[in-house]
Design an enzyme around this catalytic site. Sequence first.
Site, PDB file in Angstrom:
ATOM      1  N   TYR A 441       0.810  -1.225   0.000  1.00 57.58           N
ATOM      2  CA  TYR A 441       0.000   0.000   0.000  1.00 57.58           C
ATOM      3  C   TYR A 441       0.847   1.280   0.000  1.00 57.58           C
ATOM      4  CZ  TYR A 441      -0.299  -0.317   5.290  1.00 57.58           C
ATOM      5  OH  TYR A 441      -0.078  -0.416   6.627  1.00 57.58           O
ATOM      6  N   GLU A 442       0.170   2.389  -0.176  1.00 59.07           N
ATOM      7  CA  GLU A 442       0.840   3.707  -0.273  1.00 59.07           C
ATOM      8  C   GLU A 442       1.814   3.725  -1.455  1.00 59.07           C
ATOM      9  OE1 GLU A 442      -0.390   5.425   2.379  1.00 59.07           O
ATOM     10  OE2 GLU A 442       0.544   7.355   1.935  1.00 59.07           O
TER      11      GLU A 442
END
Lengths: 594, 594
Positions: A441-442
């Site tokens: 993620y990110e």
Amino acid sequence: MADYRAPRDDMDFVLHDVFNVAADWQQTEELAEMMDVETASAILDEAAKVAENLIAPLSREADEQGVSFADGVVTTPDGYKENFRQLAEGGWVGVTANPDFGGMGLPKSLSAQYEEMLCSADIAFSLYSGLTSGAIMALDLHGSDELKSHYLPKMASGEWTGSMCLTEPHAGTDLGIIKTKATPNHDDSYSITGTKIFITGGEHDLVDNIVHLVLAKLPDAPAGTKGISLFLVPKVLSDSNGNLTEPNSLSCGSIEHKMGIHASATCVMNFDGAKGWLVGEPHRGLPAMFTMMNYERLGVGIQGLGAAERSYQNALEYAKDRTQGRGAKATRNESAEADSILVHGDVRRMLLTMKAMNEGGRAFSTWVGQQLDRAKYASDAQQQQRADAMVALLTPVAKAFLTDTGLESTIHGQQVFGGHGYVREWGQEQLVRDTRIAQIYEGTNGIQALDLLGRKVCGSGGKLLQPFTAEIEDFIEQIAPHKEWTKQRAQLKQALESLNGVSAEVLDKAAADENIINSVAVEYLHLLGYVAYAYLWLRMAVVAEEKQAERPYLATKIKTAKFYYARILPRIHSLVASIKDGSESLYLHDQDDF
Amino acid sequence: MADYRAPRDDMDFVLHDVFNVAADWQQTEELAEMMDVETASAILDEAAKVAENLIAPLSREADEQGVSFADGVVTTPDGYKENFRQLAEGGWVGVTANPDFGGMGLPKSLSAQYEEMLCSADIAFSLYSGLTSGAIMALDLHGSDELKSHYLPKMASGEWTGSMCLTEPHAGTDLGIIKTKATPNHDDSYSITGTKIFITGGEHDLVDNIVHLVLAKLPDAPAGTKGISLFLVPKVLSDSNGNLTEPNSLSCGSIEHKMGIHASATCVMNFDGAKGWLVGEPHRGLPAMFTMMNYERLGVGIQGLGAAERSYQNALEYAKDRTQGRGAKATRNESAEADSILVHGDVRRMLLTMKAMNEGGRAFSTWVGQQLDRAKYASDAQQQQRADAMVALLTPVAKAFLTDTGLESTIHGQQVFGGHGYVREWGQEQLVRDTRIAQIYEGTNGIQALDLLGRKVCGSGGKLLQPFTAEIEDFIEQIAPHKEWTKQRAQLKQALESLNGVSAEVLDKAAADENIINSVAVEYLHLLGYVAYAYLWLRMAVVAEEKQAERPYLATKIKTAKFYYARILPRIHSLVASIKDGSESLYLHDQDDF
């Protein structure tokens, strides 16, 4: 699981002995009065207590229980609500928030230590406040005064939390193709309609209101990433005094069932003409998000570090206790049936790899934190520009390298336990599962690598690499008199030359080969990471040598530095060879050949 | 999850085009009549159907449901019992069992393919029959005629299953310190008392009886590994006709809650004066176990391969469907908003790494299977001895390298999915969790490495390495005329020289340094693994080149071979550097320095 003990000594060593962050603080208007070594220590001691005594003890049980979902309501594990209340009351939700709105305003070099402790204690729990910090920062940087004064105090106090709504079912990495729409209402608000997925903390029962920051397209939006705007969309609307009035037109449709971070709610969020307000300029939503992304990405990297530190502590305790087989004759405990497994070279290899990568990682995250602080606070324009460049270069490395090596470390820490590492009860397997998401993620770690090599290094024609290499070159010069490090100094020099060499080579090839950057980017990011750690390890070793008379435990730093150079840094040989190969071997296959 | 499709073409290519196993079969009394290329293909086609249509469709749901435990009873997931019955009726539980007792008697080169398919379909399910196969083999090799005729037919038919009871709470790697006791009864039986942990399939509801093979110590046992005996201890006693009579004095105390293989029962087994019979000679239990360990360890290695193949198939399907971002200008699909992610170099890197390691792994496991078959069946004494040596050398590599690279591949396969890879629904994260255990059980991969470098290579003074290096050297000579492979041939030659060089160096140092072997063993095992795959990839490439006129799809093999040499083989540079460093950097730290 062993009790978690925050590595406070090592944090102080890195902060003050290695980076002397207090000298930076003294030179800035905002920090000179509020922060010094003693205050910083008191804050981190307090943070350590929160992580050790409040958060860490719940994490195993919270993983077992997980979040549950029914009729749009998300229920967090037992104890989370009370713990979040205590965290908020201690001011920790607003740890990095602007003091003008009630935040603690901690510099990043310091809050990075707090974040590491919180992630060691429980990554899933840390996300509720972590996402709130991110939302606070985005709003603080880009929101109107009205939005800021209405929302920031409630968020900094932890009365309300925040979420970041970017991803859609068909658009993750490629945000340019999102479909969520924002249409202007007759007042200053907008109607937001669309579906967002993978929204961490999108819905939960910890607090009464959640402030969603949502990417959406205005009716007149240009195509692609230049047509995305950012909106603030609260779960519950509120009057001018901040009292909650009526629910907004949005709901959580479901939560994901995941490999790990079971106690973190990952939500599908449906916005159905929800009322929202524009944050920043129209169509400038992505740049607005990216101004706080450097902080967020370091934060995600620190999740890998925190989990790896916890795994190391557990594995070390287990290795000391567990007796199995025999060590070298001289070291045998003849009165016992078997020796502690710490005598075995392979167990040492795993533990020392973890130790070297964790302490190197802590130095690295603190270093990046220091650069973020300089970029924000430095009064000297040249220092600030230099820090800006370092932040741009090192942020993707911090996100990806700390999480890639974090996963490796948690896997080692699980392996040290043998079969017991696979069983849930000891917690080692949870750390592997919880860390794994941080590589995804990110912005996936592949995307981080593309950002580093494509946008940053090649995008600047190599210029962005210069402050980094210059700093290391200066250091190599400085330590010439330290004869006991001659070998490692030569290794560092050669490693840096390799990095410079392949950088030039890729830049050169990139003019004619559109595929090369994304074909070697991950190896390049890892190469830069190992070089950075090599620099930091030697820097730590030299400091430790100077100070070990007063603090004998620093002798260990010197040993671990030697281990890093002997067994970890050689990983770059393979990376360099792969990078030099370029893109050709990746594009021999047609689509049907796979 | 995508439907599983068994890689039958590639299996046939490896079996027949590369290793020509049918020629081996023709030369043996036992196999010449029963097995030829057509029969083998028919059997594998049937196995593929079982894996694809019967086993694979249940694996996701079975992972969610898991096994449950109440009052000593273990309940397997819905559908497992019926599937096991069908597996047994098809003869697949006794696939490698002695035909004299109703087994199919398949050679290992062939059963390795069946095992791979079963593991791709569902590792957890595969363990119930896999452990039974192991118990059958141990009993067949070491049991008395009476025990064999009583138990083997029921086990080969899948009417009863088997388990292997080795580990105790304080004794895993170090079996010499087990505490389970066996005391002679007045008849030919023994009373077995003790607690065993981590017993796969120790209790379940698939069949009515479970035949436990239990390591225990006789009253007069010498200390350590030379005082361990092997006993057959059935869950339910039976009369001379094999009809079940009364339960034995043993029970399942609990099951483990684990990271993965949720549908496999991992049991604590309590033996409370249970009736058992000695298998083989007193105090010779460990050697009896080890005669079948070579087969079992290859089988565990194949778990890593099977999971990695499944992960690859899923990731490839996802990558073809998922559109995100843009590829190089020439390849863009201008009519769509974005291109398939297969255009991106980093996605290709992950998929090709999986493909190269999977197809290399399939060749490797088949090669080791062929050596096992030769060691068992070859009429030529010299060929048999040579095969024995190869099996001894390559078995620990098969177990550890196939599972280490298997984990790496399943992680890549998860990463290709981005956030969707972390969500349970797609099955990619299950493959990571299920594969992880294969690095731990049946002797951790660290122990495999110690076995390879310590017992095998150094223990033989380097002699055991010779047939391996001689075969590769011969091959390098043979392919001198293939000018298009000059570069790779030189790389292989150099890699082999590196292996030989560090082998000699470690052997040399080992005389004075007790710690060196276990300090570099894991890197050494990986080095040998990459060299073996390099040999096999070039061997496959040369065959593919010869045969691609008749089968054009073999052109892909050539491309993947080039990828392996360009991007995977360079990993050895770092391994060689680490091995050369020796043990020093691992032993700088005192216990308190960690």
